[in-house]
Design a protein around this motif. Structure first.
Motif, PDB file in Angstrom:
ATOM      1  N   HIS A 134     -32.733  44.889  85.444  1.00 35.29           N
ATOM      2  CA  HIS A 134     -33.837  45.775  85.077  1.00 35.29           C
ATOM      3  C   HIS A 134     -34.882  45.895  86.187  1.00 35.29           C
ATOM      4  CE1 HIS A 134     -36.026  47.457  81.342  1.00 35.29           C
ATOM      5  NE2 HIS A 134     -36.518  47.998  82.420  1.00 35.29           N
ATOM      6  N   ASP A 135     -35.295  44.761  86.743  1.00 35.89           N
ATOM      7  CA  ASP A 135     -36.319  44.788  87.797  1.00 35.89           C
ATOM      8  C   ASP A 135     -35.819  45.526  89.036  1.00 35.89           C
ATOM      9  OD1 ASP A 135     -38.119  43.404  86.205  1.00 35.89           O
ATOM     10  OD2 ASP A 135     -37.548  41.445  87.007  1.00 35.89           O
ATOM     11  N   ALA A 136     -34.564  45.295  89.413  1.00 35.16           N
ATOM     12  CA  ALA A 136     -34.004  45.976  90.584  1.00 35.16           C
ATOM     13  C   ALA A 136     -33.915  47.478  90.346  1.00 35.16           C
ATOM     14  CB  ALA A 136     -32.634  45.402  90.918  1.00 35.16           C
ATOM     15  N   SER A 137     -33.555  47.871  89.137  1.00 34.34           N
ATOM     16  CA  SER A 137     -33.487  49.290  88.804  1.00 34.34           C
ATOM     17  C   SER A 137     -34.874  49.931  88.883  1.00 34.34           C
ATOM     18  CB  SER A 137     -32.906  49.466  87.402  1.00 34.34           C
ATOM     19  OG  SER A 137     -32.903  50.822  87.025  1.00 34.34           O
ATOM     20  N   ASP A 138     -35.860  49.247  88.327  1.00 30.28           N
ATOM     21  CA  ASP A 138     -37.233  49.767  88.365  1.00 30.28           C
ATOM     22  C   ASP A 138     -37.765  49.881  89.793  1.00 30.28           C
ATOM     23  OD1 ASP A 138     -37.258  49.967  85.622  1.00 30.28           O
ATOM     24  OD2 ASP A 138     -38.573  48.234  85.296  1.00 30.28           O
ATOM     25  N   GLY A 162     -47.751  54.452  87.964  1.00 31.72           N
ATOM     26  CA  GLY A 162     -46.465  54.056  87.405  1.00 31.72           C
ATOM     27  C   GLY A 162     -45.501  55.217  87.226  1.00 31.72           C
ATOM     28  N   PHE A 163     -46.026  56.363  86.817  1.00 32.06           N
ATOM     29  CA  PHE A 163     -45.157  57.525  86.611  1.00 32.06           C
ATOM     30  C   PHE A 163     -44.383  57.855  87.871  1.00 32.06           C
ATOM     31  CE2 PHE A 163     -44.337  62.025  87.169  1.00 32.06           C
ATOM     32  CZ  PHE A 163     -43.583  62.313  86.041  1.00 32.06           C
ATOM     33  N   SER A 166     -37.853  55.998  91.545  1.00 31.59           N
ATOM     34  CA  SER A 166     -36.748  55.065  91.314  1.00 31.59           C
ATOM     35  C   SER A 166     -35.643  55.699  90.476  1.00 31.59           C
ATOM     36  CB  SER A 166     -37.259  53.792  90.649  1.00 31.59           C
ATOM     37  OG  SER A 166     -38.027  53.041  91.572  1.00 31.59           O
ATOM     38  N   SER A 167     -36.012  56.528  89.519  1.00 31.39           N
ATOM     39  CA  SER A 167     -34.975  57.176  88.701  1.00 31.39           C
ATOM     40  C   SER A 167     -34.115  58.097  89.550  1.00 31.39           C
ATOM     41  CB  SER A 167     -35.595  57.936  87.528  1.00 31.39           C
ATOM     42  OG  SER A 167     -36.274  59.083  87.969  1.00 31.39           O
ATOM     43  N   LYS A 168     -34.707  58.737  90.531  1.00 31.43           N
ATOM     44  CA  LYS A 168     -33.933  59.619  91.411  1.00 31.43           C
ATOM     45  C   LYS A 168     -32.989  58.818  92.307  1.00 31.43           C
ATOM     46  CE  LYS A 168     -36.936  63.598  91.473  1.00 31.43           C
ATOM     47  NZ  LYS A 168     -36.027  64.738  91.452  1.00 31.43           N
ATOM     48  N   VAL A 169     -33.456  57.689  92.824  1.00 27.28           N
ATOM     49  CA  VAL A 169     -32.582  56.847  93.635  1.00 27.28           C
ATOM     50  C   VAL A 169     -31.445  56.293  92.768  1.00 27.28           C
ATOM     51  CG1 VAL A 169     -32.451  54.712  94.989  1.00 27.28           C
ATOM     52  CG2 VAL A 169     -34.362  56.300  95.333  1.00 27.28           C
ATOM     53  N   ASN A 170     -31.770  55.842  91.556  1.00 22.91           N
ATOM     54  CA  ASN A 170     -30.739  55.354  90.632  1.00 22.91           C
ATOM     55  C   ASN A 170     -29.745  56.457  90.287  1.00 22.91           C
ATOM     56  OD1 ASN A 170     -31.477  52.614  90.284  1.00 22.91           O
ATOM     57  ND2 ASN A 170     -33.102  53.208  88.874  1.00 22.91           N
ATOM     58  N   THR A 206     -25.592  56.750  89.643  1.00 23.17           N
ATOM     59  CA  THR A 206     -25.111  57.157  88.326  1.00 23.17           C
ATOM     60  C   THR A 206     -24.284  58.429  88.400  1.00 23.17           C
ATOM     61  OG1 THR A 206     -27.037  56.141  87.285  1.00 23.17           O
ATOM     62  CG2 THR A 206     -25.835  57.767  85.985  1.00 23.17           C
ATOM     63  N   ARG A 207     -24.812  59.452  89.023  1.00 22.94           N
ATOM     64  CA  ARG A 207     -24.093  60.729  89.088  1.00 22.94           C
ATOM     65  C   ARG A 207     -22.796  60.605  89.871  1.00 22.94           C
ATOM     66  NH1 ARG A 207     -28.854  65.260  89.853  1.00 22.94           N
ATOM     67  NH2 ARG A 207     -30.019  64.650  87.995  1.00 22.94           N
ATOM     68  N   THR A 208     -22.831  59.857  90.965  1.00 25.04           N
ATOM     69  CA  THR A 208     -21.633  59.685  91.783  1.00 25.04           C
ATOM     70  C   THR A 208     -20.542  58.957  91.002  1.00 25.04           C
ATOM     71  OG1 THR A 208     -22.955  59.661  93.797  1.00 25.04           O
ATOM     72  CG2 THR A 208     -20.742  58.722  93.938  1.00 25.04           C
ATOM     73  N   LEU A 209     -20.912  57.865  90.328  1.00 26.10           N
ATOM     74  CA  LEU A 209     -19.916  57.081  89.603  1.00 26.10           C
ATOM     75  C   LEU A 209     -19.413  57.798  88.356  1.00 26.10           C
ATOM     76  CD1 LEU A 209     -21.374  53.493  90.068  1.00 26.10           C
ATOM     77  CD2 LEU A 209     -19.384  54.514  91.197  1.00 26.10           C
ATOM     78  N   ILE A 210     -20.274  58.531  87.670  1.00 27.75           N
ATOM     79  CA  ILE A 210     -19.810  59.313  86.522  1.00 27.75           C
ATOM     80  C   ILE A 210     -18.836  60.386  86.985  1.00 27.75           C
ATOM     81  CG2 ILE A 210     -20.510  61.049  84.810  1.00 27.75           C
ATOM     82  CD1 ILE A 210     -22.957  59.297  84.204  1.00 27.75           C
ATOM     83  N   ALA A 211     -19.180  61.085  88.054  1.00 28.86           N
ATOM     84  CA  ALA A 211     -18.297  62.146  88.556  1.00 28.86           C
ATOM     85  C   ALA A 211     -16.938  61.589  88.979  1.00 28.86           C
ATOM     86  CB  ALA A 211     -18.960  62.864  89.727  1.00 28.86           C
ATOM     87  N   ALA A 212     -16.915  60.375  89.514  1.00 28.25           N
ATOM     88  CA  ALA A 212     -15.664  59.771  89.982  1.00 28.25           C
ATOM     89  C   ALA A 212     -14.855  59.124  88.862  1.00 28.25           C
ATOM     90  CB  ALA A 212     -15.969  58.726  91.054  1.00 28.25           C
ATOM     91  N   SER A 213     -15.442  58.999  87.683  1.00 27.45           N
ATOM     92  CA  SER A 213     -14.761  58.289  86.598  1.00 27.45           C
ATOM     93  C   SER A 213     -13.793  59.189  85.839  1.00 27.45           C
ATOM     94  CB  SER A 213     -15.792  57.692  85.639  1.00 27.45           C
ATOM     95  OG  SER A 213     -16.468  58.719  84.957  1.00 27.45           O
ATOM     96  N   ASP A 214     -12.826  58.529  85.213  1.00 25.79           N
ATOM     97  CA  ASP A 214     -11.900  59.215  84.313  1.00 25.79           C
ATOM     98  C   ASP A 214     -12.439  59.214  82.894  1.00 25.79           C
ATOM     99  OD1 ASP A 214      -9.664  59.719  86.181  1.00 25.79           O
ATOM    100  OD2 ASP A 214      -9.620  57.535  86.286  1.00 25.79           O
TER     101      ASP A 214
END
Length: 147
Positions: free
Chosen positions: A39-43, A55-56, A62-66, A70-78
């Motif tokens: 959680h801390d690393a994600s934040d 904070g916003f 951070s959400s954009k970096v995360n 997320t988008r790369t791994l979802i796109a690559a997943s079956d």
């Protein structure tokens, strides 16, 4: 057949490890990926880009970096497994499910019966609703069955 499975959602229990153990025990050719689950690393994903006073904007950056991961791994997943826990609202998991639906990427939801109603639209697009990690492993066994 090798399968890429992205494990999205709740980070406060060991459900990912349960699926990993089940996949290994079944001898399935599955590669499991996930978001950053610390959680801390994600934040703090965007903190290296400079200090933010509000904070916003820290969360926004951070959400954009995360999202790169997320988008790369979802796109690559079956297949994507989207876990919703009972204790916290996983808005990110709901977003991931919507992203999968928009991409036409098959996903399975994993959650208890107590939250069926608030997830009715998310479940309506899912290929399956599982209540346990064992059920997820059984789905993978079926999908990867040779005959």
């Amino acid at each position: 057949m090798s399968f890429q499975v992205y494990l999205s959602g709740e980070i406060h229990t060991d459900w990912r490890d349960e699926i990993r153990r089940g996949v290994e025990a079944a001898g399935l050719d599955v590669v499991l990926t996930s978001p950053v689950t610390d959680h801390d690393a994600s934040d703090a994903a965007g903190d290296h880009l400079g200090e933010e006073r509000e904070g916003f904007w820290r969360d926004h950056r951070s959400s954009k970096v995360n999202a790169i991961r997320t988008r790369t791994l979802i796109a690559a997943s079956d297949l994507v497994v989207v876990r919703f826990g009972d204790k916290y609202k996983q808005w990110n998991a709901a977003f991931d499910a919507g992203y999968c639906a928009a991409l036409g990427k098959p996903y399975v939801t994993l959650h208890s019966e107590e939250i069926v109603h608030p997830l009715k639209e998310v479940d309506a697009e899912a290929m399956a609703w599982a209540r346990t990690t064992d059920q997820v492993v059984k789905i993978l066994e079926h999908v990867l069955r040779e005959s």
